[in-house]
Write a protein that holds these residues in place. Sequence first.
Motif, mmCIF file in Angstrom:
data_model
loop_
_atom_site.group_PDB
_atom_site.id
_atom_site.type_symbol
_atom_site.label_atom_id
_atom_site.label_comp_id
_atom_site.label_asym_id
_atom_site.label_seq_id
_atom_site.Cartn_x
_atom_site.Cartn_y
_atom_site.Cartn_z
ATOM 1 N N GLU A 67 0.833 -1.217 0.000
ATOM 2 C CA GLU A 67 0.000 0.000 0.000
ATOM 3 C C GLU A 67 0.863 1.262 0.000
ATOM 4 O O GLU A 67 0.524 2.250 -0.662
ATOM 5 C CB GLU A 67 -0.895 0.011 1.242
ATOM 6 N N GLN A 68 1.967 1.220 0.744
ATOM 7 C CA GLN A 68 2.845 2.398 0.802
ATOM 8 C C GLN A 68 3.386 2.723 -0.587
ATOM 9 O O GLN A 68 3.476 3.882 -0.974
ATOM 10 C CB GLN A 68 4.018 2.167 1.778
ATOM 11 N N PHE A 69 3.768 1.674 -1.324
ATOM 12 C CA PHE A 69 4.276 1.899 -2.678
ATOM 13 C C PHE A 69 3.154 2.366 -3.607
ATOM 14 O O PHE A 69 3.374 3.233 -4.450
ATOM 15 C CB PHE A 69 4.942 0.635 -3.217
ATOM 16 N N GLU A 70 1.981 1.789 -3.416
ATOM 17 C CA GLU A 70 0.835 2.188 -4.241
ATOM 18 C C GLU A 70 0.526 3.669 -4.045
ATOM 19 O O GLU A 70 0.159 4.367 -4.988
ATOM 20 C CB GLU A 70 -0.396 1.371 -3.858
ATOM 21 N N ASN A 71 0.660 4.141 -2.812
ATOM 22 C CA ASN A 71 0.379 5.539 -2.488
ATOM 23 C C ASN A 71 1.221 6.508 -3.306
ATOM 24 O O ASN A 71 0.818 7.625 -3.574
ATOM 25 C CB ASN A 71 0.606 5.809 -1.000
ATOM 26 N N ILE A 72 2.462 6.084 -3.640
ATOM 27 C CA ILE A 72 3.297 6.986 -4.466
ATOM 28 C C ILE A 72 3.282 6.535 -5.933
ATOM 29 O O ILE A 72 4.107 6.956 -6.734
ATOM 30 C CB ILE A 72 4.743 7.115 -3.915
ATOM 31 N N GLY A 73 2.363 5.644 -6.229
ATOM 32 C CA GLY A 73 2.111 5.274 -7.617
ATOM 33 C C GLY A 73 3.149 4.359 -8.243
ATOM 34 O O GLY A 73 3.353 4.394 -9.452
ATOM 35 N N ILE A 74 3.836 3.592 -7.426
ATOM 36 C CA ILE A 74 4.811 2.661 -8.017
ATOM 37 C C ILE A 74 4.595 1.246 -7.482
ATOM 38 O O ILE A 74 3.967 1.053 -6.437
ATOM 39 C CB ILE A 74 6.280 3.096 -7.741
ATOM 40 N N SER A 75 5.179 0.302 -8.198
ATOM 41 C CA SER A 75 5.134 -1.082 -7.738
ATOM 42 C C SER A 75 6.574 -1.591 -7.709
ATOM 43 O O SER A 75 7.296 -1.476 -8.708
ATOM 44 C CB SER A 75 4.281 -1.885 -8.719
ATOM 45 N N VAL A 76 7.004 -2.083 -6.543
ATOM 46 C CA VAL A 76 8.414 -2.476 -6.373
ATOM 47 C C VAL A 76 8.504 -3.919 -5.882
ATOM 48 O O VAL A 76 7.714 -4.343 -5.038
ATOM 49 C CB VAL A 76 9.113 -1.527 -5.371
ATOM 50 N N VAL A 77 9.497 -4.659 -6.429
ATOM 51 C CA VAL A 77 9.756 -6.012 -5.923
ATOM 52 C C VAL A 77 10.579 -5.851 -4.635
ATOM 53 O O VAL A 77 11.731 -5.445 -4.672
ATOM 54 C CB VAL A 77 10.553 -6.837 -6.966
ATOM 55 N N VAL A 78 9.943 -6.087 -3.499
ATOM 56 C CA VAL A 78 10.628 -5.910 -2.210
ATOM 57 C C VAL A 78 11.690 -6.984 -2.019
ATOM 58 O O VAL A 78 12.783 -6.725 -1.525
ATOM 59 C CB VAL A 78 9.607 -5.952 -1.043
ATOM 60 N N PHE A 79 11.392 -8.188 -2.437
ATOM 61 C CA PHE A 79 12.353 -9.278 -2.252
ATOM 62 C C PHE A 79 12.207 -10.289 -3.382
ATOM 63 O O PHE A 79 11.203 -10.984 -3.475
ATOM 64 C CB PHE A 79 12.105 -9.939 -0.894
ATOM 65 N N ASP A 80 13.247 -10.331 -4.237
ATOM 66 C CA ASP A 80 13.261 -11.301 -5.326
ATOM 67 C C ASP A 80 13.829 -12.597 -4.748
ATOM 68 O O ASP A 80 15.006 -12.656 -4.377
ATOM 69 C CB ASP A 80 14.154 -10.758 -6.457
ATOM 70 N N LYS A 81 12.972 -13.606 -4.663
ATOM 71 C CA LYS A 81 13.368 -14.819 -3.926
ATOM 72 C C LYS A 81 14.555 -15.546 -4.554
ATOM 73 O O LYS A 81 15.208 -16.340 -3.871
ATOM 74 C CB LYS A 81 12.170 -15.758 -3.772
ATOM 75 N N ILE A 82 14.831 -15.303 -5.813
ATOM 76 C CA ILE A 82 16.002 -15.975 -6.412
ATOM 77 C C ILE A 82 17.205 -15.032 -6.405
ATOM 78 O O ILE A 82 18.215 -15.306 -5.757
ATOM 79 C CB ILE A 82 15.693 -16.474 -7.848
#
Lengths: 223, 270
Positions: free
Chosen positions: B226-241
Amino acid sequence: MDKVIIAENLSLAYSKDETIINKANFSIDSGSFVFITGASGSGKSTLLKSLYGSLKPIEGSLVVGGVELRGVANAKLNFLRKHLGIVFQDYKLVKEWTIEKNIMLPLIINGYEKSIIQSQVDSLLKHVRLKHQSGKYPLELSGGEQQRVAMARALAHNPILILADEPTGNLDDYSSQLIWNLLEGANEQLKTTVIVVTHHIPEAMKIEYKHYHIEFGDIHEVI
Amino acid sequence: MKSFKNHISLVIALVSILFSLQIFTIVDRSIDAYKENLAKNYSLVIVSQKTVQNKDMLNKIKELASIEELSPDSVIQKLNTGISQKNIELLKVTLPKFYKFKLKKYPTPAKLEKIKKLLLQYPYITKVETFSNTHDTTYKLLLLFKNVISVLAVLILLVTILLIFKELRIWQFKHYERMNIMGLFGAPTWLRSAVLFRLSIVDAFIAFGISFVVFSYFSSSIWIAEQFENIGISVVVFDKIYDSLLMLGVSIVVSILLASFIVLGHKEEV
């Protein structure tokens, strides 16, 4: 007879200004039992340290088990040490290991198989009368018991040479006698060369031995 | 308890390194995502005397993503009162062409200036509007944010390195006696230091495990999304590989370096 130790003009020192052993010449026959005596600070322990390569000669030559120790490389020194059994005055047992594991150490280093290691350790623990304490840690034992563990460790891999620094220094009669018996047994039965640094030679020695004395930086045989 | 104590200090130090590394990665990704977002909504306006050849322009200026001609109709409509249709047609022909240039990435002020100069080299381009004032302010804000996070990450790293050096001294003291005794019985260096390396690798895996669990949780957290959505972006917080491999690698390398320092610094007691 083969010589297990040959020292020629051997000088030992911790610093440049203070020579402890000065141009000493001596040799020790393979299979002999040798006592090295001398007053406190005469250099007995220093000489012993040089025999297992902890202190390198500053002058002359010192050959132990065919390895020249002056300027010896680490790999060669490790090779020599694998064939030595050392008993230290302060035992030098690994505190975080059980006494069983402490005795195993030289056998592991020499690459023995697990089954041989276990049977050898069991047999040694019986010899030093500590079978019932095998799972204990060194600090849970008395000084005499710790020294018996150190003795068992020194004998574990059938070394060519046993070096013992005051092995019965502060021990009770029972432990002292047990240690002398083990050293005599190794020398008599396995023909292992034994060098013991001590203040006093025990009166009740059952075997033939040689006696060297250190005085004023010189080593001479007492006949 | 003793075994727990053996591990905890190095594990804490390693976890803090992995946390600062991953947080820095997240911030970097967020800034990149934000820049992309800005680039989508940002464009240059070009005034040209003749039609711009899209293909030719896109090939020459690699930073350009697309070129769109702006219709002059809305301007002409405003002027429509009292002008004959014939004159309007004439006006349409004589009016310069207006274009909206989209960029692939949100550029730095220097890059923007370079693009402007390149465009002005075309003789028929008479004006390039970059909206540089707004652009510079946004870019500088982003840069400031990234720098603040970088400084924080470096500070955490420094504190962690100090922690690791302290741990190194403790380990040196703790393992000195055992390594010394093993050496006196002819143990080669690898055997003397085997315990040390085993301990450090185990600690590296524990630290990685903790970080993996924490960041896996964060990556599935609705609140963070939600925090990322609030600033209009989508971020991969943790790429499992990718992130896992990076974390595991860093953790193992740091702990092996620590063990190696101890082994190399070990001197036999005389």
